[in-house]
Scaffold this motif. Structure first.
Motif, PDB file in Angstrom:
ATOM      1  N   GLU A  25       0.841  -1.214   0.000  1.00 35.93           N
ATOM      2  CA  GLU A  25       0.000   0.000   0.000  1.00 35.93           C
ATOM      3  C   GLU A  25       0.871   1.257   0.000  1.00 35.93           C
ATOM      4  O   GLU A  25       0.562   2.241  -0.660  1.00 35.93           O
ATOM      5  CB  GLU A  25      -0.898   0.086   1.242  1.00 35.93           C
ATOM      6  CG  GLU A  25      -1.907  -1.015   1.389  1.00 35.93           C
ATOM      7  CD  GLU A  25      -1.323  -2.280   2.031  1.00 35.93           C
ATOM      8  OE1 GLU A  25      -2.101  -3.188   2.302  1.00 35.93           O
ATOM      9  OE2 GLU A  25      -0.097  -2.355   2.243  1.00 35.93           O
ATOM     10  N   TYR A  26       1.944   1.217   0.775  1.00 37.13           N
ATOM     11  CA  TYR A  26       2.839   2.379   0.875  1.00 37.13           C
ATOM     12  C   TYR A  26       3.381   2.740  -0.507  1.00 37.13           C
ATOM     13  O   TYR A  26       3.357   3.901  -0.920  1.00 37.13           O
ATOM     14  CB  TYR A  26       3.980   2.045   1.847  1.00 37.13           C
ATOM     15  CG  TYR A  26       5.079   3.091   1.901  1.00 37.13           C
ATOM     16  CD1 TYR A  26       4.909   4.276   2.602  1.00 37.13           C
ATOM     17  CD2 TYR A  26       6.295   2.885   1.236  1.00 37.13           C
ATOM     18  CE1 TYR A  26       5.923   5.240   2.652  1.00 37.13           C
ATOM     19  CE2 TYR A  26       7.311   3.833   1.271  1.00 37.13           C
ATOM     20  CZ  TYR A  26       7.121   5.006   1.985  1.00 37.13           C
ATOM     21  OH  TYR A  26       8.116   5.959   2.020  1.00 37.13           O
ATOM     22  N   ARG A  28       2.237   1.728  -3.490  1.00 38.75           N
ATOM     23  CA  ARG A  28       1.176   2.045  -4.456  1.00 38.75           C
ATOM     24  C   ARG A  28       0.760   3.506  -4.353  1.00 38.75           C
ATOM     25  O   ARG A  28       0.522   4.171  -5.354  1.00 38.75           O
ATOM     26  CB  ARG A  28      -0.041   1.141  -4.230  1.00 38.75           C
ATOM     27  CG  ARG A  28       0.211  -0.291  -4.639  1.00 38.75           C
ATOM     28  CD  ARG A  28      -1.086  -1.048  -4.817  1.00 38.75           C
ATOM     29  NE  ARG A  28      -1.793  -1.325  -3.575  1.00 38.75           N
ATOM     30  CZ  ARG A  28      -1.535  -2.352  -2.781  1.00 38.75           C
ATOM     31  NH1 ARG A  28      -0.577  -3.209  -3.072  1.00 38.75           N
ATOM     32  NH2 ARG A  28      -2.231  -2.543  -1.683  1.00 38.75           N
ATOM     33  N   GLU A  29       0.675   3.969  -3.125  1.00 39.24           N
ATOM     34  CA  GLU A  29       0.285   5.366  -2.895  1.00 39.24           C
ATOM     35  C   GLU A  29       1.318   6.332  -3.487  1.00 39.24           C
ATOM     36  O   GLU A  29       0.981   7.303  -4.151  1.00 39.24           O
ATOM     37  CB  GLU A  29       0.156   5.599  -1.386  1.00 39.24           C
ATOM     38  CG  GLU A  29      -0.821   6.687  -1.027  1.00 39.24           C
ATOM     39  CD  GLU A  29      -1.039   6.723   0.481  1.00 39.24           C
ATOM     40  OE1 GLU A  29      -0.617   7.713   1.083  1.00 39.24           O
ATOM     41  OE2 GLU A  29      -1.593   5.747   1.039  1.00 39.24           O
ATOM     42  N   LYS A  33       1.144   9.043  -6.902  1.00 40.14           N
ATOM     43  CA  LYS A  33       1.481  10.473  -6.805  1.00 40.14           C
ATOM     44  C   LYS A  33       2.847  10.794  -7.405  1.00 40.14           C
ATOM     45  O   LYS A  33       3.277  11.940  -7.402  1.00 40.14           O
ATOM     46  CB  LYS A  33       1.466  10.905  -5.329  1.00 40.14           C
ATOM     47  CG  LYS A  33       0.076  10.822  -4.691  1.00 40.14           C
ATOM     48  CD  LYS A  33       0.063  11.466  -3.311  1.00 40.14           C
ATOM     49  CE  LYS A  33       0.834  10.642  -2.294  1.00 40.14           C
ATOM     50  NZ  LYS A  33       0.435  10.847  -0.903  1.00 40.14           N
ATOM     51  N   GLU A 348      -3.495  -3.626  -6.991  1.00 39.17           N
ATOM     52  CA  GLU A 348      -3.418  -4.101  -5.599  1.00 39.17           C
ATOM     53  C   GLU A 348      -2.514  -5.323  -5.412  1.00 39.17           C
ATOM     54  O   GLU A 348      -2.173  -5.682  -4.289  1.00 39.17           O
ATOM     55  CB  GLU A 348      -4.826  -4.419  -5.070  1.00 39.17           C
ATOM     56  CG  GLU A 348      -5.491  -5.560  -5.788  1.00 39.17           C
ATOM     57  CD  GLU A 348      -6.899  -5.841  -5.279  1.00 39.17           C
ATOM     58  OE1 GLU A 348      -7.006  -6.298  -4.133  1.00 39.17           O
ATOM     59  OE2 GLU A 348      -7.859  -5.596  -6.029  1.00 39.17           O
TER      60      GLU A 348
END
Length: 386
Positions: A25-26, A28-29, A33, A348
């Motif tokens: 998740e880290y 992917r975020e 951006k 994901e």
């Protein structure tokens, strides 16, 4: 997948633990951006991993190159991305081997303490690409300083680094006996140079790699920041390139291990037509083949690291290892995407992100064609092809 005799087993375990705090998740975020992994780099710095190669007298761990390779391999194998900071590892060697005692004292303790980042490597230019001796950036001596003009491209992490190692021409190409002469290496403090002749422009790419174009317009660099002798800079940079290739190869091996693990687990769990898909040779064999490729590359890279640490010429192993490891990580990535089918493209699962990231290493930091030229000419003794 490691032998019990691995001298760096403890390092690997510690790096794994740190990476577990930075899950998919880290990344992917950040990817969405196109942001820099500031927290991850800070954690690696605080744990001392980015100072691995700095001698203990300057506050580092004093590890051999194989220790740095183990750190970077584990970062990739854990699904993280070391590209945000790996340059610190290989640029370091130029200062360690060729810097003056004053330069080492001025920079190494601060880098080891995490107060300074040495992440940017200014070599490649838009017009010369891999033909490094054709670079056009010039550094002209004026009293106790050099004045730099020109531009670089693909200077990764320029926005997130305090120091840059820069290669520039100090003697025109037509005034030197060999085109590899007349190039000099400088340590540029980008904190003072930014806005004073230094401009940085980010480039958006297929993956979140923080790469930039850098422009020099009468940028001043103190003469004290010249590394080694004027005009001998090409040799200093080359000498760090074998280290760079071995470390990038270790990262590709880590990527390959991540893909293979992910594909293997999914192939064992996913049931279609009444049995796990991994029971089908069409699914099983590409994963097995990628594993064999990865192990072969790993063996060559180990040989290269051993030669590097023994002070022997490791050009053959560094080049072959980088090529074979990049091919293995790509093959493993292909197998992983195909094993997961449509899910391989879903963000994901992190596969498509890693797939994009590992594709870079067929091209950077050196293209496969140049590696093949090196092997043909310098290993096999055939005529120069370019």
């Amino acid at each position: 997948m490691h032998s019990a005799a691995d001298p760096h087993a403890e390092i690997r375990a510690e790096v794994r633990k740190l990476c577990a705090k930075f899950p998919g998740e880290y990344w992917r975020e950040l990817d969405a951006k196109r942001a820099y992994p500031t927290e991850f780099v800070r954690a690696l710095t605080e744990a001392g991993w980015l100072a691995a190669l700095i001698p203990e007298e300057f506050g580092g761990a004093g590890l051999p190159l194989s220790g740095a390779a183990a750190i970077l391999e584990e970062i990739q194998a854990a699904g993280c991305n070391g590209a945000a900071c790996h340059a610190q590892m290989y640029i370091m060697g130029t200062i360690l081997r060729h810097g003056s005692p004053e330069q080492k004292q001025a920079y190494l303790p601060a880098i080891a303490a995490g107060e300074l980042r040495l992440q940017a490597f200014g070599v490649t230019e838009p017009t010369s690409g891999t033909d490094t001796t054709a670079l056009r950036t010039t550094a002209r001596r004026e009293g106790d300083k050099y004045v730099v003009n020109g531009q670089k491209i693909w200077t990764s992490r320029a926005e997130h680094s305090d120091l840059m190692l820069l290669l520039a021409r100090t003697t025109p190409r037509d005034q030197v006996a060999k085109k590899t002469e007349g190039l000099s290496t400088f340590i540029v403090d980008m904190r003072t140079a930014l806005g004073n002749g230094l401009t940085i422009r980010p480039i958006r790419t297929m993956m979140n790699h923080n790469s930039c174009e850098v422009f020099f317009d009468n940028m001043e660099v103190p003469a004290a920041n010249l590394v080694g002798q004027e005009g001998k800079g090409f040799r200093y940079i080359l000498d760090g390139m074998n280290a760079e290739r071995l470390l990038i190869a270790a990262e590709c091996i880590g990527d390959a291990k991540w893909f293979i693990e992910k594909a293997r687990n999914y192939a064992k769990e996913r049931v279609l037509f009444g049995k796990p898909i991994g029971a089908n040779q069409g699914v099983q064999f590409p994963i097995a083949k990628a594993y064999a490729q990865m192990r072969a590359a790993e063996a060559i890279v180990k040989q290269g690291l051993a030669k590097f640490e023994a002070g022997q010429n490791c050009g053959e192993e560094a080049n072959m290892g980088k090529m074979l490891a990049a091919e293995a990580s790509w093959a493993a990535g292909e197998a992983c995407v195909n094993t997961h089918g449509g899910f391989g493209f879903a963000e994901e699962y992190d596969i498509e992100r890693k797939f994009r990231e590992t594709r870079l290493y067929q091209v950077a930091p050196i293209s496969t064609n140049l590696i093949l030229s090196y092997i043909g000419e310098h290993v096999l003794g055939m005529p120069r092809s370019y």
